[in-house]
Design a protein around this motif. Structure first.
Motif, PDB file in Angstrom:
ATOM      1  N   GLU A   9      11.394  29.735 -46.297  1.00 29.67           N
ATOM      2  CA  GLU A   9      12.574  29.093 -46.959  1.00 29.67           C
ATOM      3  C   GLU A   9      12.484  28.032 -45.908  1.00 29.67           C
ATOM      4  O   GLU A   9      13.592  26.827 -46.224  1.00 29.67           O
ATOM      5  CB  GLU A   9      13.550  29.707 -47.031  1.00 29.67           C
ATOM      6  CG  GLU A   9      13.551  30.669 -48.264  1.00 29.67           C
ATOM      7  CD  GLU A   9      14.417  31.625 -48.668  1.00 29.67           C
ATOM      8  OE1 GLU A   9      15.652  31.734 -47.965  1.00 29.67           O
ATOM      9  OE2 GLU A   9      14.605  32.696 -49.364  1.00 29.67           O
ATOM     10  N   THR A  10      12.134  27.873 -44.792  1.00 30.08           N
ATOM     11  CA  THR A  10      12.510  26.885 -43.867  1.00 30.08           C
ATOM     12  C   THR A  10      12.152  25.494 -44.251  1.00 30.08           C
ATOM     13  O   THR A  10      12.352  24.429 -44.156  1.00 30.08           O
ATOM     14  CB  THR A  10      11.616  27.106 -42.533  1.00 30.08           C
ATOM     15  OG1 THR A  10      11.785  28.333 -41.871  1.00 30.08           O
ATOM     16  CG2 THR A  10      11.625  25.877 -41.377  1.00 30.08           C
ATOM     17  N   PHE A  22      -0.862  22.714 -57.047  1.00 31.52           N
ATOM     18  CA  PHE A  22      -1.300  21.524 -56.452  1.00 31.52           C
ATOM     19  C   PHE A  22      -1.486  20.655 -57.650  1.00 31.52           C
ATOM     20  O   PHE A  22      -1.000  19.055 -57.266  1.00 31.52           O
ATOM     21  CB  PHE A  22      -2.430  21.613 -55.608  1.00 31.52           C
ATOM     22  CG  PHE A  22      -2.768  20.087 -55.097  1.00 31.52           C
ATOM     23  CD1 PHE A  22      -2.163  19.772 -53.921  1.00 31.52           C
ATOM     24  CD2 PHE A  22      -4.051  19.854 -55.516  1.00 31.52           C
ATOM     25  CE1 PHE A  22      -2.492  18.351 -53.421  1.00 31.52           C
ATOM     26  CE2 PHE A  22      -4.358  18.374 -54.782  1.00 31.52           C
ATOM     27  CZ  PHE A  22      -3.643  18.095 -53.872  1.00 31.52           C
ATOM     28  N   LEU A  23      -2.253  20.937 -58.499  1.00 31.84           N
ATOM     29  CA  LEU A  23      -2.686  19.783 -59.607  1.00 31.84           C
ATOM     30  C   LEU A  23      -1.305  19.326 -60.276  1.00 31.84           C
ATOM     31  O   LEU A  23      -1.167  18.399 -60.635  1.00 31.84           O
ATOM     32  CB  LEU A  23      -3.621  20.334 -60.657  1.00 31.84           C
ATOM     33  CG  LEU A  23      -5.273  20.620 -59.999  1.00 31.84           C
ATOM     34  CD1 LEU A  23      -6.134  21.161 -60.574  1.00 31.84           C
ATOM     35  CD2 LEU A  23      -5.786  19.175 -59.643  1.00 31.84           C
ATOM     36  N   ILE A  39       8.109  20.117 -49.747  1.00 31.16           N
ATOM     37  CA  ILE A  39       8.357  20.899 -51.047  1.00 31.16           C
ATOM     38  C   ILE A  39       7.291  21.570 -51.612  1.00 31.16           C
ATOM     39  O   ILE A  39       7.249  22.664 -52.009  1.00 31.16           O
ATOM     40  CB  ILE A  39       8.958  19.872 -51.952  1.00 31.16           C
ATOM     41  CG1 ILE A  39      10.108  19.404 -51.588  1.00 31.16           C
ATOM     42  CG2 ILE A  39       9.029  20.557 -53.395  1.00 31.16           C
ATOM     43  CD1 ILE A  39      10.829  18.305 -52.244  1.00 31.16           C
ATOM     44  N   PHE A  40       6.064  21.016 -51.278  1.00 30.12           N
ATOM     45  CA  PHE A  40       4.773  21.739 -51.830  1.00 30.12           C
ATOM     46  C   PHE A  40       4.612  23.212 -51.182  1.00 30.12           C
ATOM     47  O   PHE A  40       4.345  23.915 -51.713  1.00 30.12           O
ATOM     48  CB  PHE A  40       3.664  20.733 -51.898  1.00 30.12           C
ATOM     49  CG  PHE A  40       2.283  21.453 -52.212  1.00 30.12           C
ATOM     50  CD1 PHE A  40       2.091  21.964 -53.691  1.00 30.12           C
ATOM     51  CD2 PHE A  40       1.077  21.729 -51.482  1.00 30.12           C
ATOM     52  CE1 PHE A  40       1.082  22.472 -53.904  1.00 30.12           C
ATOM     53  CE2 PHE A  40       0.032  22.361 -51.949  1.00 30.12           C
ATOM     54  CZ  PHE A  40       0.048  22.917 -53.142  1.00 30.12           C
ATOM     55  N   ILE A  41       4.602  22.934 -49.876  1.00 28.25           N
ATOM     56  CA  ILE A  41       4.526  23.935 -48.916  1.00 28.25           C
ATOM     57  C   ILE A  41       5.428  25.115 -49.203  1.00 28.25           C
ATOM     58  O   ILE A  41       5.238  26.255 -49.308  1.00 28.25           O
ATOM     59  CB  ILE A  41       4.689  23.536 -47.395  1.00 28.25           C
ATOM     60  CG1 ILE A  41       3.335  22.910 -47.128  1.00 28.25           C
ATOM     61  CG2 ILE A  41       4.509  24.808 -46.551  1.00 28.25           C
ATOM     62  CD1 ILE A  41       3.457  22.178 -45.669  1.00 28.25           C
ATOM     63  N   TYR A  42       6.651  24.619 -49.652  1.00 30.47           N
ATOM     64  CA  TYR A  42       7.662  25.502 -50.052  1.00 30.47           C
ATOM     65  C   TYR A  42       7.381  26.512 -51.387  1.00 30.47           C
ATOM     66  O   TYR A  42       7.382  27.553 -51.495  1.00 30.47           O
ATOM     67  CB  TYR A  42       9.215  25.011 -50.010  1.00 30.47           C
ATOM     68  CG  TYR A  42       9.908  25.942 -50.737  1.00 30.47           C
ATOM     69  CD1 TYR A  42      10.618  26.966 -50.226  1.00 30.47           C
ATOM     70  CD2 TYR A  42      10.380  25.946 -51.984  1.00 30.47           C
ATOM     71  CE1 TYR A  42      11.413  27.806 -50.910  1.00 30.47           C
ATOM     72  CE2 TYR A  42      11.295  26.476 -52.744  1.00 30.47           C
ATOM     73  CZ  TYR A  42      11.799  27.643 -52.143  1.00 30.47           C
ATOM     74  OH  TYR A  42      12.534  28.523 -52.741  1.00 30.47           O
ATOM     75  N   VAL A  43       6.940  25.895 -52.209  1.00 33.05           N
ATOM     76  CA  VAL A  43       6.466  26.306 -53.596  1.00 33.05           C
ATOM     77  C   VAL A  43       5.493  27.120 -53.334  1.00 33.05           C
ATOM     78  O   VAL A  43       5.563  28.082 -54.041  1.00 33.05           O
ATOM     79  CB  VAL A  43       6.048  25.188 -54.571  1.00 33.05           C
ATOM     80  CG1 VAL A  43       5.507  25.511 -55.830  1.00 33.05           C
ATOM     81  CG2 VAL A  43       7.306  24.243 -54.875  1.00 33.05           C
TER      82      VAL A  43
END
Length: 340
Positions: A61-62, A273-274, A20-24
């Motif tokens: 979006e993967t 990230f924070l 989810i973080f990588i997507y964001v």
């Protein structure tokens, strides 16, 4: 504590949070570029903005798909409670992403009434709605989903509340900041100067929104308040606002230096990230706050282990492809670049 039933949900929760973080991070800046179309009236600038993301935007979006698949396969109880609570914002988000994808392709070739201007506005509208809906989904989860006996018992309109709506606005502003700082990094001349000027007020707005959400969140649930006030939980939370302030100083100093390109974008990612870390500290170990934990929501250990074997093969491949694609299409983009 040493059994698979205890550790596998933790591993999967970590993988889902990472996805989810990588997507964001990845889809956030290209959604932000779509929102920035609202204020950019020069066609050549819009073309350059699109060309900075054209080779990579759909692959971003993967990671959202992986997060959804994890929810379905590993945390079925969470899947069964979150979706009924958030059917409408999820539906609106998906429709907006579809509109955005269509507009991205059609804007180059279409003409007449439904020409580039129409599809550019559609691209902007789709990006804005998708961003706001993602923030609303996040805000509703933080606020809490009404669950009894692992079943959603609330209303389909519970998300129409001040906190989720405010989070929707905050995420849209944050994505716009990511888009602007991405363009500072990846473009030249006039467009870079415009985005550099725009990044400062967006960064200031982002800081104000982070502060408001940080003050608001502990009052949503007693568990959240304990994380911010009780020892030793406060030891984990206290460094987050300090790091936000340090990044803010670096962000605004870097914007004043015309030669600086990447630093503002990295600072904006650092803020995300924070915020993501602070959210994780607040809600842990609940996957559906404030009642459903990762253990009570998880599938049998045998199913999780089977899926983990597949994930251990696919995730490195997806990650390698993502890194490689960004490496191939690195560097600044000018009006002479075309990816169609």
């Amino acid at each position: 504590m040493n059994t698979l039933a205890y550790w596998l949900p933790i591993i999967w929760a970590t993988l889902a949070a990472l996805a989810i973080f990588i997507y964001v991070c990845l889809d956030g800046f290209d959604l932000g570029i779509g929102i920035l179309f609202l204020g950019e009236h020069r066609k050549e600038h819009r073309d350059v903005m699109v060309n900075t993301i054209a080779p990579v935007w759909d692959g971003n979006e993967t990671w959202m798909i992986f997060g959804g698949a994890t929810l379905y396969g590993v945390f079925p109880v969470a899947y069964g409670t979150i979706l009924p609570a958030l059917y409408l914002p999820i539906l609106f988000m998906l429709l907006a992403l579809i509109l955005r994808g269509v507009a991205f392709e059609f804007r180059v070739k279409a003409s007449g009434i439904f020409g580039m201007g129409f599809w550019d506005r559609s691209f902007c509208f789709g990006s804005l709605v998708a961003s706001v809906m993602q923030g609303i989904i996040l805000g509703e989860l933080i606020m809490g989903v009404k669950v009894e006996n692992n079943t959603f018992v609330g209303s389909a309109w519970d998300w129409v509340a001040p906190f989720p709506l405010f989070c929707g606005f905050a995420v849209a502003v944050g994505y716009t900041l990511l888009g602007a700082t991405w363009l500072v990094w990846r473009t030249e001349t006039d467009l870079k100067a415009v985005m550099q000027r725009l990044s400062a007020p967006l960064g200031l707005g982002m800081l104000v929104l982070i502060a408001i959400v940080s003050v608001w969140t502990p009052y949503l649930h007693a568990n959240y308040m304990h994380r911010w006030t009780d020892f030793p939980e406060i030891v984990w939370v206290a460094p987050v606002p300090v790091a936000v302030i340090v990044l803010a100083a670096l962000f605004f100093m870097s914007l004043r230096k015309q030669a600086t390109r990447l630093t503002p974008f990295l600072c904006a990612l650092g803020w995300f990230f924070l915020c993501f870390s602070g959210l994780g500290i607040n809600v842990w170990p609940y996957i559906v706050p404030p009642t459903v934990t990762i253990w009570s929501a998880s599938s049998p250990p045998e199913s999780q282990l089977f899926l983990l074997v597949g994930a251990s093969i696919l995730l490195p491949i997806i990650l390698a492809y993502t890194i490689y694609s960004y490496w191939v299409f690195r560097g600044t983009v000018t009006a002479d670049h075309h990816y169609h």
